[in-house]
Motif scaffolding. Structure first.
Motif, PDB file in Angstrom:
ATOM      1  N   ALA A  58       0.839  -1.204   0.000  1.00  0.00           N
ATOM      2  CA  ALA A  58       0.000   0.000   0.000  1.00  0.00           C
ATOM      3  C   ALA A  58       0.867   1.245   0.000  1.00  0.00           C
ATOM      4  O   ALA A  58       1.877   1.312   0.702  1.00  0.00           O
ATOM      5  CB  ALA A  58      -0.917   0.019   1.228  1.00  0.00           C
ATOM      6  N   ASP A  59       0.457   2.224  -0.791  1.00  0.00           N
ATOM      7  CA  ASP A  59       1.084   3.541  -0.788  1.00  0.00           C
ATOM      8  C   ASP A  59       0.232   4.438   0.104  1.00  0.00           C
ATOM      9  O   ASP A  59      -0.889   4.817  -0.269  1.00  0.00           O
ATOM     10  CB  ASP A  59       1.152   4.096  -2.211  1.00  0.00           C
ATOM     11  N   LEU A  60       0.740   4.787   1.276  1.00  0.00           N
ATOM     12  CA  LEU A  60      -0.046   5.530   2.254  1.00  0.00           C
ATOM     13  C   LEU A  60      -0.215   7.000   1.917  1.00  0.00           C
ATOM     14  O   LEU A  60      -0.896   7.723   2.647  1.00  0.00           O
ATOM     15  CB  LEU A  60       0.588   5.380   3.640  1.00  0.00           C
ATOM     16  N   ALA A  61       0.385   7.437   0.829  1.00  0.00           N
ATOM     17  CA  ALA A  61       0.149   8.802   0.365  1.00  0.00           C
ATOM     18  C   ALA A  61      -1.001   8.845  -0.630  1.00  0.00           C
ATOM     19  O   ALA A  61      -1.270   9.896  -1.215  1.00  0.00           O
ATOM     20  CB  ALA A  61       1.410   9.379  -0.263  1.00  0.00           C
ATOM     21  N   THR A  62      -1.692   7.712  -0.817  1.00  0.00           N
ATOM     22  CA  THR A  62      -2.853   7.648  -1.705  1.00  0.00           C
ATOM     23  C   THR A  62      -4.083   7.251  -0.899  1.00  0.00           C
ATOM     24  O   THR A  62      -3.981   6.568   0.131  1.00  0.00           O
ATOM     25  CB  THR A  62      -2.647   6.634  -2.833  1.00  0.00           C
ATOM     26  N   GLU A  63      -5.234   7.631  -1.376  1.00  0.00           N
ATOM     27  CA  GLU A  63      -6.478   7.305  -0.686  1.00  0.00           C
ATOM     28  C   GLU A  63      -6.712   5.795  -0.651  1.00  0.00           C
ATOM     29  O   GLU A  63      -7.117   5.231   0.378  1.00  0.00           O
ATOM     30  CB  GLU A  63      -7.649   8.004  -1.371  1.00  0.00           C
ATOM     31  N   ASP A  64      -6.437   5.120  -1.756  1.00  0.00           N
ATOM     32  CA  ASP A  64      -6.645   3.677  -1.813  1.00  0.00           C
ATOM     33  C   ASP A  64      -5.740   2.952  -0.824  1.00  0.00           C
ATOM     34  O   ASP A  64      -6.176   2.045  -0.105  1.00  0.00           O
ATOM     35  CB  ASP A  64      -6.383   3.161  -3.231  1.00  0.00           C
ATOM     36  N   GLY A  65      -4.464   3.348  -0.776  1.00  0.00           N
ATOM     37  CA  GLY A  65      -3.534   2.714   0.138  1.00  0.00           C
ATOM     38  C   GLY A  65      -3.923   2.919   1.597  1.00  0.00           C
ATOM     39  O   GLY A  65      -3.882   1.978   2.406  1.00  0.00           O
ATOM     40  N   LEU A  66      -4.297   4.134   1.938  1.00  0.00           N
ATOM     41  CA  LEU A  66      -4.724   4.419   3.309  1.00  0.00           C
ATOM     42  C   LEU A  66      -5.957   3.600   3.693  1.00  0.00           C
ATOM     43  O   LEU A  66      -6.031   3.032   4.788  1.00  0.00           O
ATOM     44  CB  LEU A  66      -5.039   5.907   3.456  1.00  0.00           C
ATOM     45  N   ALA A  67      -6.915   3.527   2.785  1.00  0.00           N
ATOM     46  CA  ALA A  67      -8.158   2.804   3.071  1.00  0.00           C
ATOM     47  C   ALA A  67      -7.892   1.322   3.304  1.00  0.00           C
ATOM     48  O   ALA A  67      -8.510   0.693   4.174  1.00  0.00           O
ATOM     49  CB  ALA A  67      -9.147   3.002   1.931  1.00  0.00           C
ATOM     50  N   ARG A  68      -6.971   0.752   2.551  1.00  0.00           N
ATOM     51  CA  ARG A  68      -6.652  -0.678   2.710  1.00  0.00           C
ATOM     52  C   ARG A  68      -6.068  -0.959   4.083  1.00  0.00           C
ATOM     53  O   ARG A  68      -6.422  -1.942   4.740  1.00  0.00           O
ATOM     54  CB  ARG A  68      -5.678  -1.133   1.620  1.00  0.00           C
ATOM     55  N   VAL A  69      -5.171  -0.102   4.526  1.00  0.00           N
ATOM     56  CA  VAL A  69      -4.535  -0.327   5.829  1.00  0.00           C
ATOM     57  C   VAL A  69      -5.511  -0.009   6.964  1.00  0.00           C
ATOM     58  O   VAL A  69      -5.533  -0.703   7.993  1.00  0.00           O
ATOM     59  CB  VAL A  69      -3.239   0.477   5.951  1.00  0.00           C
ATOM     60  N   GLU A  70      -6.335   1.014   6.800  1.00  0.00           N
ATOM     61  CA  GLU A  70      -7.365   1.301   7.796  1.00  0.00           C
ATOM     62  C   GLU A  70      -8.265   0.090   8.002  1.00  0.00           C
ATOM     63  O   GLU A  70      -8.602  -0.266   9.143  1.00  0.00           O
ATOM     64  CB  GLU A  70      -8.215   2.489   7.348  1.00  0.00           C
ATOM     65  N   SER A  71      -8.669  -0.549   6.901  1.00  0.00           N
ATOM     66  CA  SER A  71      -9.539  -1.711   6.986  1.00  0.00           C
ATOM     67  C   SER A  71      -8.887  -2.835   7.780  1.00  0.00           C
ATOM     68  O   SER A  71      -9.535  -3.483   8.614  1.00  0.00           O
ATOM     69  CB  SER A  71      -9.889  -2.193   5.576  1.00  0.00           C
ATOM     70  N   ARG A  72      -7.585  -3.064   7.538  1.00  0.00           N
ATOM     71  CA  ARG A  72      -6.893  -4.129   8.270  1.00  0.00           C
ATOM     72  C   ARG A  72      -6.793  -3.787   9.754  1.00  0.00           C
ATOM     73  O   ARG A  72      -6.941  -4.670  10.627  1.00  0.00           O
ATOM     74  CB  ARG A  72      -5.490  -4.344   7.686  1.00  0.00           C
ATOM     75  N   LEU A  73      -6.560  -2.534  10.077  1.00  0.00           N
ATOM     76  CA  LEU A  73      -6.428  -2.137  11.476  1.00  0.00           C
ATOM     77  C   LEU A  73      -7.739  -2.291  12.240  1.00  0.00           C
ATOM     78  O   LEU A  73      -7.729  -2.574  13.443  1.00  0.00           O
ATOM     79  CB  LEU A  73      -5.934  -0.694  11.569  1.00  0.00           C
TER      80      LEU A  73
END
Length: 250
Positions: A58-73
């Protein structure tokens, strides 16, 4: 078995956190942009420590990347290490505004959102911790990088105070110069940095974990940097800015 999610986990402090936590028996969730390198690191950790390692590209500087990691958390972790970050090869105001905004998104928005995503499950379990990797630069002046890291420190202290839960800890980690890939990627000339200022990534992580266990909200590893930060509070800001601005510049 406790679980730790580490961002920026393929090199530097992120990789050092992964090694330390795997050695402590944590299952790992490793987050980084380079999925090939991420898989290689995961395989090495599994082989050496025999722990479960999940990878999340995931690239955390992108909306998609942030959303993916948020979901896992939201599924729950015991420890979140917000480590992903970068430095600019140029200085303000010559850095393109797009790069400045990307830095703020990664250093500030990602830290905010991932911390918020992790907290509900920690509250439900009545335990957990967040380590937000800032920098000694947070206490000095060095463009947007310092400003963003100052935000991380203030946010971490504020969040820890407002949560007010003895079994949920939030801490800002503020290392000095650490021998990692960071400085090369940022275009910094490491040769201009005095040798006595360099720290080892594993030593920084070990001190961070000790300070977290002690309940500290800000960790400044190494006595040298504790002294530098203390002295810096009494030096005129203009002098501090001039000195910190020259360190590492080509």
């Amino acid at each position: 078995m406790p679980t730790a999610l580490i961002t920026g986990a393929t090199a530097g402090l992120g990789a050092a956190f992964a090694r330390r936590l795997a050695g402590d028996g944590f299952s790992l969730v490793l987050v980084a942009r380079d999925e090939t390198r991420l898989a290689e690191v995961a395989d090495q950790l599994k082989l050496r420590y025999g722990v479960s390692v999940e990878v999340l590209g995931a690239d955390l500087a992108t909306e998609d990347g942030l959303a993916r990691v948020e979901s896992r958390l939201r599924d729950g972790v015991d420890l979140l290490v917000n480590n992903a970050g970068f430095g600019h090869p140029g200085s303000f105001p010559t850095v393109p505004v797009e790069d400045e905004v990307r830095m703020l998104k990664l250093h500030c928005e990602a830290v905010l959102r991932l911390t918020l995503a992790a907290l509900p499950a920690m509250r439900e379990r009545d335990r957990g911790a967040v380590i937000n990797v800032a920098s000694v630069a947070a206490f000095f002046t060095r463009g947007t990088y310092s400003a963003s890291k100052a935000w991380v420190v203030n946010f971490s202290e504020s969040a820890a105070a407002e949560i007010g839960h003895p079994r949920i800890r939030i801490m800002a980690l503020c290392p000095g110069f650490v021998r990692t890939e960071f400085h090369q990627r940022a275009g910094m000339d490491a040769a201009t940095i005095p040798g006595f200022l360099w720290l080892k990534a594993d030593d920084v992580v070990n001190e961070a974990m000790r300070d977290l266990a002690l309940g500290r909200t800000v960790s400044v590893p190494d006595l040298r940097y504790k002294a530098i930060v203390a002295v810096g509070r009494f030096v005129p800001r203009g002098v501090v800015a001039a000195v910190s601005g020259r360190l590492g510049r080509r």
